[in-house]
Design a protein around this motif. Structure first.
Motif, PDB file in Angstrom:
ATOM      1  N   UNK A 287     -10.325  24.343  -8.215  1.00 20.32           N
ATOM      2  CA  UNK A 287     -10.634  25.971  -8.833  1.00 20.32           C
ATOM      3  C   UNK A 287     -10.421  26.684  -7.680  1.00 20.32           C
ATOM      4  N   UNK A 288     -10.923  25.908  -6.301  1.00 26.35           N
ATOM      5  CA  UNK A 288     -10.853  26.704  -5.430  1.00 26.35           C
ATOM      6  C   UNK A 288      -9.633  27.072  -4.133  1.00 26.35           C
ATOM      7  N   UNK A 289      -8.757  25.994  -5.157  1.00 22.52           N
ATOM      8  CA  UNK A 289      -7.386  26.219  -4.645  1.00 22.52           C
ATOM      9  C   UNK A 289      -6.433  27.057  -4.223  1.00 22.52           C
ATOM     10  N   UNK A 290      -6.155  27.893  -4.987  1.00 23.10           N
ATOM     11  CA  UNK A 290      -5.205  29.122  -5.477  1.00 23.10           C
ATOM     12  C   UNK A 290      -5.375  29.702  -4.204  1.00 23.10           C
ATOM     13  N   UNK A 291      -6.379  30.338  -3.840  1.00 23.03           N
ATOM     14  CA  UNK A 291      -6.463  31.405  -2.619  1.00 23.03           C
ATOM     15  C   UNK A 291      -5.941  30.672  -0.998  1.00 23.03           C
ATOM     16  N   UNK A 292      -5.869  29.373  -1.039  1.00 20.12           N
ATOM     17  CA  UNK A 292      -5.367  28.587   0.265  1.00 20.12           C
ATOM     18  C   UNK A 292      -3.814  28.024  -0.586  1.00 20.12           C
ATOM     19  N   UNK A 293      -3.863  28.238  -1.663  1.00 28.04           N
ATOM     20  CA  UNK A 293      -1.794  27.991  -2.196  1.00 28.04           C
ATOM     21  C   UNK A 293      -1.252  29.538  -1.529  1.00 28.04           C
ATOM     22  N   UNK A 294      -2.137  30.293  -1.896  1.00 22.95           N
ATOM     23  CA  UNK A 294      -1.545  31.669  -1.340  1.00 22.95           C
ATOM     24  C   UNK A 294      -1.524  31.972  -0.166  1.00 22.95           C
ATOM     25  N   UNK A 295      -1.641  32.228   0.574  1.00 18.95           N
ATOM     26  CA  UNK A 295      -2.123  32.193   1.413  1.00 18.95           C
ATOM     27  C   UNK A 295      -0.780  31.101   2.996  1.00 18.95           C
ATOM     28  N   UNK A 296      -0.866  30.256   2.150  1.00 12.91           N
ATOM     29  CA  UNK A 296       0.367  29.174   3.091  1.00 12.91           C
ATOM     30  C   UNK A 296       1.468  29.531   2.297  1.00 12.91           C
ATOM     31  N   UNK A 297       2.030  29.636   0.796  1.00 12.77           N
ATOM     32  CA  UNK A 297       3.180  30.634   1.355  1.00 12.77           C
ATOM     33  C   UNK A 297       3.498  32.108   1.930  1.00 12.77           C
ATOM     34  N   UNK A 298       2.213  32.726   2.213  1.00 10.26           N
ATOM     35  CA  UNK A 298       2.215  33.758   2.734  1.00 10.26           C
ATOM     36  C   UNK A 298       2.802  32.834   4.672  1.00 10.26           C
ATOM     37  N   UNK A 299       2.274  32.339   4.921  1.00 10.49           N
ATOM     38  CA  UNK A 299       2.127  31.982   5.905  1.00 10.49           C
ATOM     39  C   UNK A 299       4.047  31.744   6.106  1.00 10.49           C
ATOM     40  N   UNK A 300       4.588  31.002   5.046  1.00  2.04           N
ATOM     41  CA  UNK A 300       5.680  30.087   5.008  1.00  2.04           C
ATOM     42  C   UNK A 300       7.215  31.584   4.962  1.00  2.04           C
TER      43      UNK A 300
END
Length: 341
Positions: A287-300
Protein backbone atom coordinates in the motif's frame (compact mmCIF):
# COMPACT_ATOMS: atom_id res chain seq x y z
CA UNK A 1 6.96 4.06 -26.85
CA UNK A 2 8.97 7.03 -28.03
CA UNK A 3 7.27 8.66 -31.00
CA UNK A 4 8.38 11.32 -33.46
CA UNK A 5 6.61 13.78 -35.71
CA UNK A 6 7.33 11.59 -38.75
CA UNK A 7 4.50 9.96 -40.66
CA UNK A 8 3.64 6.84 -38.74
CA UNK A 9 3.62 4.53 -41.72
CA UNK A 10 3.17 4.49 -45.47
CA UNK A 11 2.00 1.29 -47.10
CA UNK A 12 4.43 -0.15 -49.60
CA UNK A 13 2.75 -2.56 -52.04
CA UNK A 14 6.08 -4.17 -52.93
CA UNK A 15 6.80 -4.98 -49.29
CA UNK A 16 3.26 -6.19 -48.72
CA UNK A 17 3.35 -8.49 -51.73
CA UNK A 18 6.68 -10.08 -50.83
CA UNK A 19 5.62 -10.62 -47.20
CA UNK A 20 2.26 -12.09 -48.21
CA UNK A 21 3.89 -14.38 -50.77
CA UNK A 22 6.36 -15.65 -48.17
CA UNK A 23 3.57 -16.11 -45.63
CA UNK A 24 1.49 -18.08 -48.12
CA UNK A 25 4.37 -20.44 -48.90
CA UNK A 26 5.50 -20.85 -45.28
CA UNK A 27 2.05 -21.75 -43.99
CA UNK A 28 0.48 -23.26 -47.07
CA UNK A 29 -2.45 -20.87 -46.93
CA UNK A 30 -4.30 -18.94 -49.60
CA UNK A 31 -4.65 -15.22 -48.86
CA UNK A 32 -8.11 -13.95 -49.77
CA UNK A 33 -7.81 -10.35 -48.59
CA UNK A 34 -6.33 -8.03 -46.02
CA UNK A 35 -7.08 -4.97 -43.89
CA UNK A 36 -4.36 -2.44 -43.03
CA UNK A 37 -3.86 -1.80 -39.31
CA UNK A 38 -1.32 0.99 -39.30
CA UNK A 39 -1.36 2.04 -35.66
CA UNK A 40 2.07 2.80 -34.27
CA UNK A 41 5.24 4.13 -35.86
CA UNK A 42 6.73 2.85 -39.13
CA UNK A 43 5.98 -0.87 -38.73
CA UNK A 44 3.53 -2.20 -41.32
CA UNK A 45 0.63 -4.21 -39.93
CA UNK A 46 -2.23 -6.07 -41.55
CA UNK A 47 -5.10 -8.33 -40.62
CA UNK A 48 -4.75 -10.97 -43.32
CA UNK A 49 -7.73 -13.05 -44.39
CA UNK A 50 -6.81 -16.60 -45.40
CA UNK A 51 -8.61 -19.84 -46.14
CA UNK A 52 -7.40 -21.03 -42.71
CA UNK A 53 -8.72 -18.00 -40.82
CA UNK A 54 -7.57 -14.48 -40.06
CA UNK A 55 -3.98 -13.73 -39.04
CA UNK A 56 -2.26 -10.61 -37.74
CA UNK A 57 1.00 -9.84 -39.57
CA UNK A 58 3.54 -7.21 -38.57
CA UNK A 59 6.50 -6.34 -40.76
CA UNK A 60 9.27 -4.57 -38.85
CA UNK A 61 10.50 -1.36 -40.41
CA UNK A 62 14.29 -0.87 -40.22
CA UNK A 63 13.79 2.68 -38.91
CA UNK A 64 11.98 1.24 -35.90
CA UNK A 65 13.71 -2.11 -35.38
CA UNK A 66 16.80 -2.99 -37.37
CA UNK A 67 16.66 -6.76 -37.04
CA UNK A 68 19.88 -7.19 -38.99
CA UNK A 69 21.42 -6.48 -35.59
CA UNK A 70 21.61 -9.94 -33.95
CA UNK A 71 21.13 -8.48 -30.47
CA UNK A 72 18.02 -6.58 -31.49
CA UNK A 73 16.64 -9.67 -33.24
CA UNK A 74 17.34 -11.77 -30.16
CA UNK A 75 15.50 -9.27 -27.95
CA UNK A 76 12.46 -9.17 -30.23
CA UNK A 77 12.29 -12.96 -30.41
CA UNK A 78 12.62 -13.21 -26.63
CA UNK A 79 9.75 -10.73 -26.24
CA UNK A 80 7.57 -12.71 -28.63
CA UNK A 81 8.26 -15.93 -26.75
CA UNK A 82 7.29 -14.15 -23.53
CA UNK A 83 3.99 -13.27 -25.21
CA UNK A 84 3.47 -16.89 -26.21
CA UNK A 85 4.30 -18.08 -22.69
CA UNK A 86 1.73 -15.69 -21.24
CA UNK A 87 -0.86 -16.81 -23.81
CA UNK A 88 -0.34 -20.45 -22.88
CA UNK A 89 -0.82 -19.61 -19.19
CA UNK A 90 -4.10 -17.77 -19.37
CA UNK A 91 -3.19 -14.15 -20.13
CA UNK A 92 -5.36 -12.79 -22.95
CA UNK A 93 -2.71 -12.03 -25.54
CA UNK A 94 -2.51 -13.37 -29.10
CA UNK A 95 -0.78 -16.69 -29.77
CA UNK A 96 2.45 -16.30 -31.74
CA UNK A 97 2.95 -18.63 -34.70
CA UNK A 98 6.50 -19.98 -34.91
CA UNK A 99 8.16 -21.36 -38.02
CA UNK A 100 9.59 -24.82 -38.67
CA UNK A 101 12.76 -23.74 -36.85
CA UNK A 102 10.76 -22.83 -33.74
CA UNK A 103 11.56 -19.13 -34.08
CA UNK A 104 8.84 -16.46 -34.15
CA UNK A 105 10.44 -14.01 -36.60
CA UNK A 106 10.33 -14.81 -40.32
CA UNK A 107 12.58 -13.29 -42.98
CA UNK A 108 11.70 -12.98 -46.65
CA UNK A 109 14.40 -13.67 -49.27
CA UNK A 110 14.78 -9.92 -49.86
CA UNK A 111 15.34 -9.20 -46.17
CA UNK A 112 11.99 -8.16 -44.67
CA UNK A 113 11.41 -9.40 -41.11
CA UNK A 114 7.87 -10.13 -39.99
CA UNK A 115 5.84 -11.98 -37.34
CA UNK A 116 2.52 -13.81 -37.50
CA UNK A 117 0.02 -14.24 -34.71
CA UNK A 118 -3.66 -14.86 -34.15
CA UNK A 119 -5.95 -11.85 -34.29
CA UNK A 120 -7.09 -10.40 -30.99
CA UNK A 121 -10.74 -9.37 -30.73
CA UNK A 122 -11.87 -6.13 -29.18
CA UNK A 123 -11.11 -2.44 -29.31
CA UNK A 124 -8.86 0.02 -27.53
CA UNK A 125 -10.32 2.54 -25.10
CA UNK A 126 -9.93 6.29 -25.15
CA UNK A 127 -7.17 7.43 -22.82
CA UNK A 128 -8.37 8.45 -19.38
CA UNK A 129 -11.88 7.04 -19.75
CA UNK A 130 -11.72 3.37 -18.73
CA UNK A 131 -14.54 2.68 -16.27
CA UNK A 132 -13.98 1.03 -12.85
CA UNK A 133 -15.27 -2.41 -13.87
CA UNK A 134 -12.93 -2.66 -16.84
CA UNK A 135 -10.11 -1.23 -14.71
CA UNK A 136 -10.76 -4.00 -12.18
CA UNK A 137 -10.59 -6.64 -14.94
CA UNK A 138 -7.44 -5.02 -16.29
CA UNK A 139 -5.90 -5.10 -12.83
CA UNK A 140 -6.60 -8.82 -12.60
CA UNK A 141 -4.99 -9.48 -15.99
CA UNK A 142 -1.98 -7.29 -15.17
CA UNK A 143 -1.44 -8.95 -11.81
CA UNK A 144 -1.57 -12.38 -13.46
CA UNK A 145 0.86 -11.25 -16.16
CA UNK A 146 3.36 -9.96 -13.60
CA UNK A 147 2.99 -13.06 -11.42
CA UNK A 148 3.79 -15.27 -14.40
CA UNK A 149 6.68 -13.06 -15.49
CA UNK A 150 8.11 -13.17 -11.97
CA UNK A 151 8.69 -16.90 -12.48
CA UNK A 152 11.17 -16.06 -15.24
CA UNK A 153 14.64 -14.91 -14.26
CA UNK A 154 17.41 -13.87 -16.66
CA UNK A 155 20.56 -15.92 -16.77
CA UNK A 156 23.21 -14.40 -14.53
CA UNK A 157 25.03 -11.68 -16.41
CA UNK A 158 22.92 -12.15 -19.55
CA UNK A 159 20.45 -9.34 -18.92
CA UNK A 160 21.13 -6.16 -16.99
CA UNK A 161 18.12 -4.71 -15.25
CA UNK A 162 17.08 -1.18 -16.17
CA UNK A 163 17.73 1.47 -13.54
CA UNK A 164 17.23 5.24 -13.63
CA UNK A 165 20.47 7.14 -14.17
CA UNK A 166 20.82 10.65 -12.76
CA UNK A 167 23.61 11.69 -15.18
CA UNK A 168 21.52 10.56 -18.16
CA UNK A 169 18.38 12.29 -16.86
CA UNK A 170 20.27 15.53 -16.20
CA UNK A 171 21.86 15.50 -19.64
CA UNK A 172 18.53 14.94 -21.37
CA UNK A 173 16.84 17.66 -19.30
CA UNK A 174 19.53 20.25 -20.02
CA UNK A 175 19.41 19.48 -23.73
CA UNK A 176 15.60 19.72 -23.80
CA UNK A 177 15.53 22.98 -21.84
CA UNK A 178 18.19 24.60 -24.01
CA UNK A 179 16.30 23.68 -27.17
CA UNK A 180 12.98 24.84 -25.70
CA UNK A 181 14.32 28.24 -24.68
CA UNK A 182 15.18 28.96 -28.29
CA UNK A 183 11.61 28.40 -29.48
CA UNK A 184 9.15 31.25 -30.03
CA UNK A 185 5.80 31.06 -28.26
CA UNK A 186 6.77 28.19 -25.99
CA UNK A 187 3.79 26.88 -24.03
CA UNK A 188 4.00 28.43 -20.54
CA UNK A 189 2.74 25.32 -18.72
CA UNK A 190 5.24 23.16 -20.49
CA UNK A 191 8.12 25.53 -19.72
CA UNK A 192 7.12 25.64 -16.05
CA UNK A 193 7.04 21.84 -15.96
CA UNK A 194 10.48 21.66 -17.58
CA UNK A 195 11.90 24.06 -15.00
CA UNK A 196 10.32 22.03 -12.19
CA UNK A 197 11.75 18.92 -13.84
CA UNK A 198 15.23 20.35 -13.32
CA UNK A 199 14.50 21.28 -9.71
CA UNK A 200 13.38 17.73 -8.93
CA UNK A 201 16.52 16.31 -10.54
CA UNK A 202 18.65 18.57 -8.33
CA UNK A 203 17.16 17.04 -5.18
CA UNK A 204 16.15 13.49 -6.06
CA UNK A 205 17.79 10.62 -4.23
CA UNK A 206 17.60 7.49 -6.37
CA UNK A 207 18.21 5.29 -3.33
CA UNK A 208 14.45 5.51 -2.72
CA UNK A 209 14.18 2.73 -5.31
CA UNK A 210 16.73 0.42 -3.71
CA UNK A 211 14.07 -1.70 -2.02
CA UNK A 212 12.36 -2.57 -5.29
CA UNK A 213 13.15 -5.79 -7.10
CA UNK A 214 13.80 -6.11 -10.80
CA UNK A 215 11.43 -8.19 -12.86
CA UNK A 216 10.15 -8.59 -16.40
CA UNK A 217 7.58 -6.03 -17.51
CA UNK A 218 5.59 -5.26 -20.65
CA UNK A 219 7.25 -1.81 -20.71
CA UNK A 220 4.82 -0.18 -23.17
CA UNK A 221 1.64 -0.64 -21.18
CA UNK A 222 -0.84 2.02 -22.29
CA UNK A 223 -4.35 2.08 -23.70
CA UNK A 224 -3.33 1.57 -27.34
CA UNK A 225 -1.86 -1.82 -26.39
CA UNK A 226 -4.91 -3.07 -24.49
CA UNK A 227 -8.08 -4.40 -26.13
CA UNK A 228 -11.49 -4.65 -24.47
CA UNK A 229 -14.53 -6.67 -25.52
CA UNK A 230 -17.47 -5.34 -23.52
CA UNK A 231 -16.32 -5.46 -19.87
CA UNK A 232 -13.54 -7.99 -20.43
CA UNK A 233 -9.89 -7.52 -21.37
CA UNK A 234 -9.68 -9.39 -24.66
CA UNK A 235 -6.07 -8.75 -25.63
CA UNK A 236 -2.76 -7.38 -24.42
CA UNK A 237 -0.65 -6.61 -27.47
CA UNK A 238 2.71 -5.22 -28.64
CA UNK A 239 5.18 -7.05 -26.43
CA UNK A 240 8.18 -5.94 -28.52
CA UNK A 241 9.74 -3.93 -25.70
CA UNK A 242 9.48 -6.47 -22.87
CA UNK A 243 12.26 -5.47 -20.48
CA UNK A 244 13.90 -6.69 -17.31
CA UNK A 245 13.16 -3.59 -15.30
CA UNK A 246 10.49 -2.83 -12.72
CA UNK A 247 6.90 -4.17 -13.01
CA UNK A 248 5.85 -1.08 -11.04
CA UNK A 249 6.39 0.97 -14.19
CA UNK A 250 3.67 -1.03 -15.97
CA UNK A 251 1.30 -0.24 -13.09
CA UNK A 252 2.04 3.48 -13.11
CA UNK A 253 1.96 3.73 -16.90
CA UNK A 254 -1.42 2.03 -17.30
CA UNK A 255 -2.97 3.97 -14.42
CA UNK A 256 -2.01 7.28 -15.99
CA UNK A 257 -3.03 6.15 -19.45
CA UNK A 258 -6.39 4.65 -18.52
CA UNK A 259 -7.49 6.59 -15.42
CA UNK A 260 -5.96 10.08 -15.58
CA UNK A 261 -8.49 12.72 -16.60
CA UNK A 262 -6.34 15.27 -18.42
CA UNK A 263 -9.14 17.84 -18.68
CA UNK A 264 -9.79 17.81 -14.93
CA UNK A 265 -6.12 17.27 -14.09
CA UNK A 266 -6.76 14.41 -11.70
CA UNK A 267 -6.46 10.66 -11.35
CA UNK A 268 -9.95 9.15 -11.27
CA UNK A 269 -10.00 7.60 -7.81
CA UNK A 270 -12.55 4.83 -8.28
CA UNK A 271 -11.02 3.62 -11.52
CA UNK A 272 -7.46 3.57 -10.16
CA UNK A 273 -8.46 1.84 -6.93
CA UNK A 274 -10.47 -0.75 -8.89
CA UNK A 275 -7.36 -1.58 -10.92
CA UNK A 276 -5.26 -2.05 -7.80
CA UNK A 277 -7.97 -4.23 -6.19
CA UNK A 278 -7.91 -6.52 -9.21
CA UNK A 279 -4.12 -6.53 -9.38
CA UNK A 280 -3.75 -7.57 -5.74
CA UNK A 281 -5.84 -10.68 -6.36
CA UNK A 282 -2.86 -12.11 -8.24
CA UNK A 283 0.22 -10.27 -7.00
CA UNK A 284 1.29 -8.35 -3.94
CA UNK A 285 1.37 -4.59 -4.38
CA UNK A 286 2.15 -2.95 -1.01
CA UNK A 287 0.00 0.00 0.00
CA UNK A 288 3.02 2.35 0.04
CA UNK A 289 4.21 1.32 -3.42
CA UNK A 290 2.21 3.57 -5.76
CA UNK A 291 4.19 6.80 -5.08
CA UNK A 292 7.42 4.96 -5.93
CA UNK A 293 5.82 3.51 -9.06
CA UNK A 294 4.84 6.98 -10.25
CA UNK A 295 8.31 8.33 -9.51
CA UNK A 296 9.96 5.47 -11.39
CA UNK A 297 7.77 6.17 -14.40
CA UNK A 298 8.67 9.86 -14.22
CA UNK A 299 12.38 8.99 -14.18
CA UNK A 300 11.94 6.89 -17.28
CA UNK A 301 9.65 9.16 -19.31
CA UNK A 302 9.82 12.80 -18.22
CA UNK A 303 12.65 13.66 -20.61
CA UNK A 304 10.73 12.07 -23.51
CA UNK A 305 7.61 14.17 -23.15
CA UNK A 306 8.65 17.40 -21.38
CA UNK A 307 10.14 18.96 -24.51
CA UNK A 308 9.46 22.23 -26.26
CA UNK A 309 8.29 20.69 -29.53
CA UNK A 310 5.86 18.20 -28.02
CA UNK A 311 2.81 20.41 -28.64
CA UNK A 312 3.50 20.21 -32.38
CA UNK A 313 3.11 16.43 -32.42
CA UNK A 314 0.08 14.19 -32.75
CA UNK A 315 -2.22 13.09 -29.96
CA UNK A 316 -0.30 10.34 -28.14
CA UNK A 317 2.75 12.54 -27.38
CA UNK A 318 0.50 15.42 -26.34
CA UNK A 319 -1.33 13.08 -23.99
CA UNK A 320 1.92 11.75 -22.53
CA UNK A 321 3.12 15.35 -22.03
CA UNK A 322 -0.05 16.16 -20.05
CA UNK A 323 0.53 13.10 -17.88
CA UNK A 324 4.13 14.15 -17.17
CA UNK A 325 3.14 17.78 -16.49
CA UNK A 326 0.65 16.52 -13.91
CA UNK A 327 3.08 14.04 -12.38
CA UNK A 328 5.77 16.72 -12.13
CA UNK A 329 3.35 19.06 -10.36
CA UNK A 330 2.29 16.27 -7.99
CA UNK A 331 5.83 15.13 -7.14
CA UNK A 332 5.92 16.57 -3.61
CA UNK A 333 2.44 15.29 -2.79
CA UNK A 334 2.56 11.73 -4.09
CA UNK A 335 3.30 10.16 -0.69
CA UNK A 336 0.54 12.04 1.12
CA UNK A 337 -2.02 11.39 -1.62
CA UNK A 338 -1.32 7.76 -2.51
CA UNK A 339 0.56 6.14 0.38
CA UNK A 340 -2.57 4.26 1.48
CA UNK A 341 -3.62 3.07 -1.99
Amino acid sequence: MTLTAEARVIDDPAVRETVFAHLSRAWGVRITGYKPNFLGLHNRKWIVHTDAGDLFVKCYHPKRYSLLDPKRLEKIERSLMVQQYLHENGVPCPAVKTGADGRPVYRTPDGHFYVVMHCAAGRTAKAGTVDPLRMYRLGQVTGLMHRLLARSSPQTGAVEGWKPSLPVMNEEWRSNLKAAQQLPNLDARLLAAMEEHGRILSTIDLSIFDGLKHGWAHWDYWVDNILFDEDQVSGLIDFDTVTYGYPEIDVARVLLSAAFDAEEGELRTYAAEAFLDGYREHRIFPYNRLPLAFKLLWCREAHWWLRGTIKEKDEPPKRFAEEMIWLTAQWEYLESQYADW
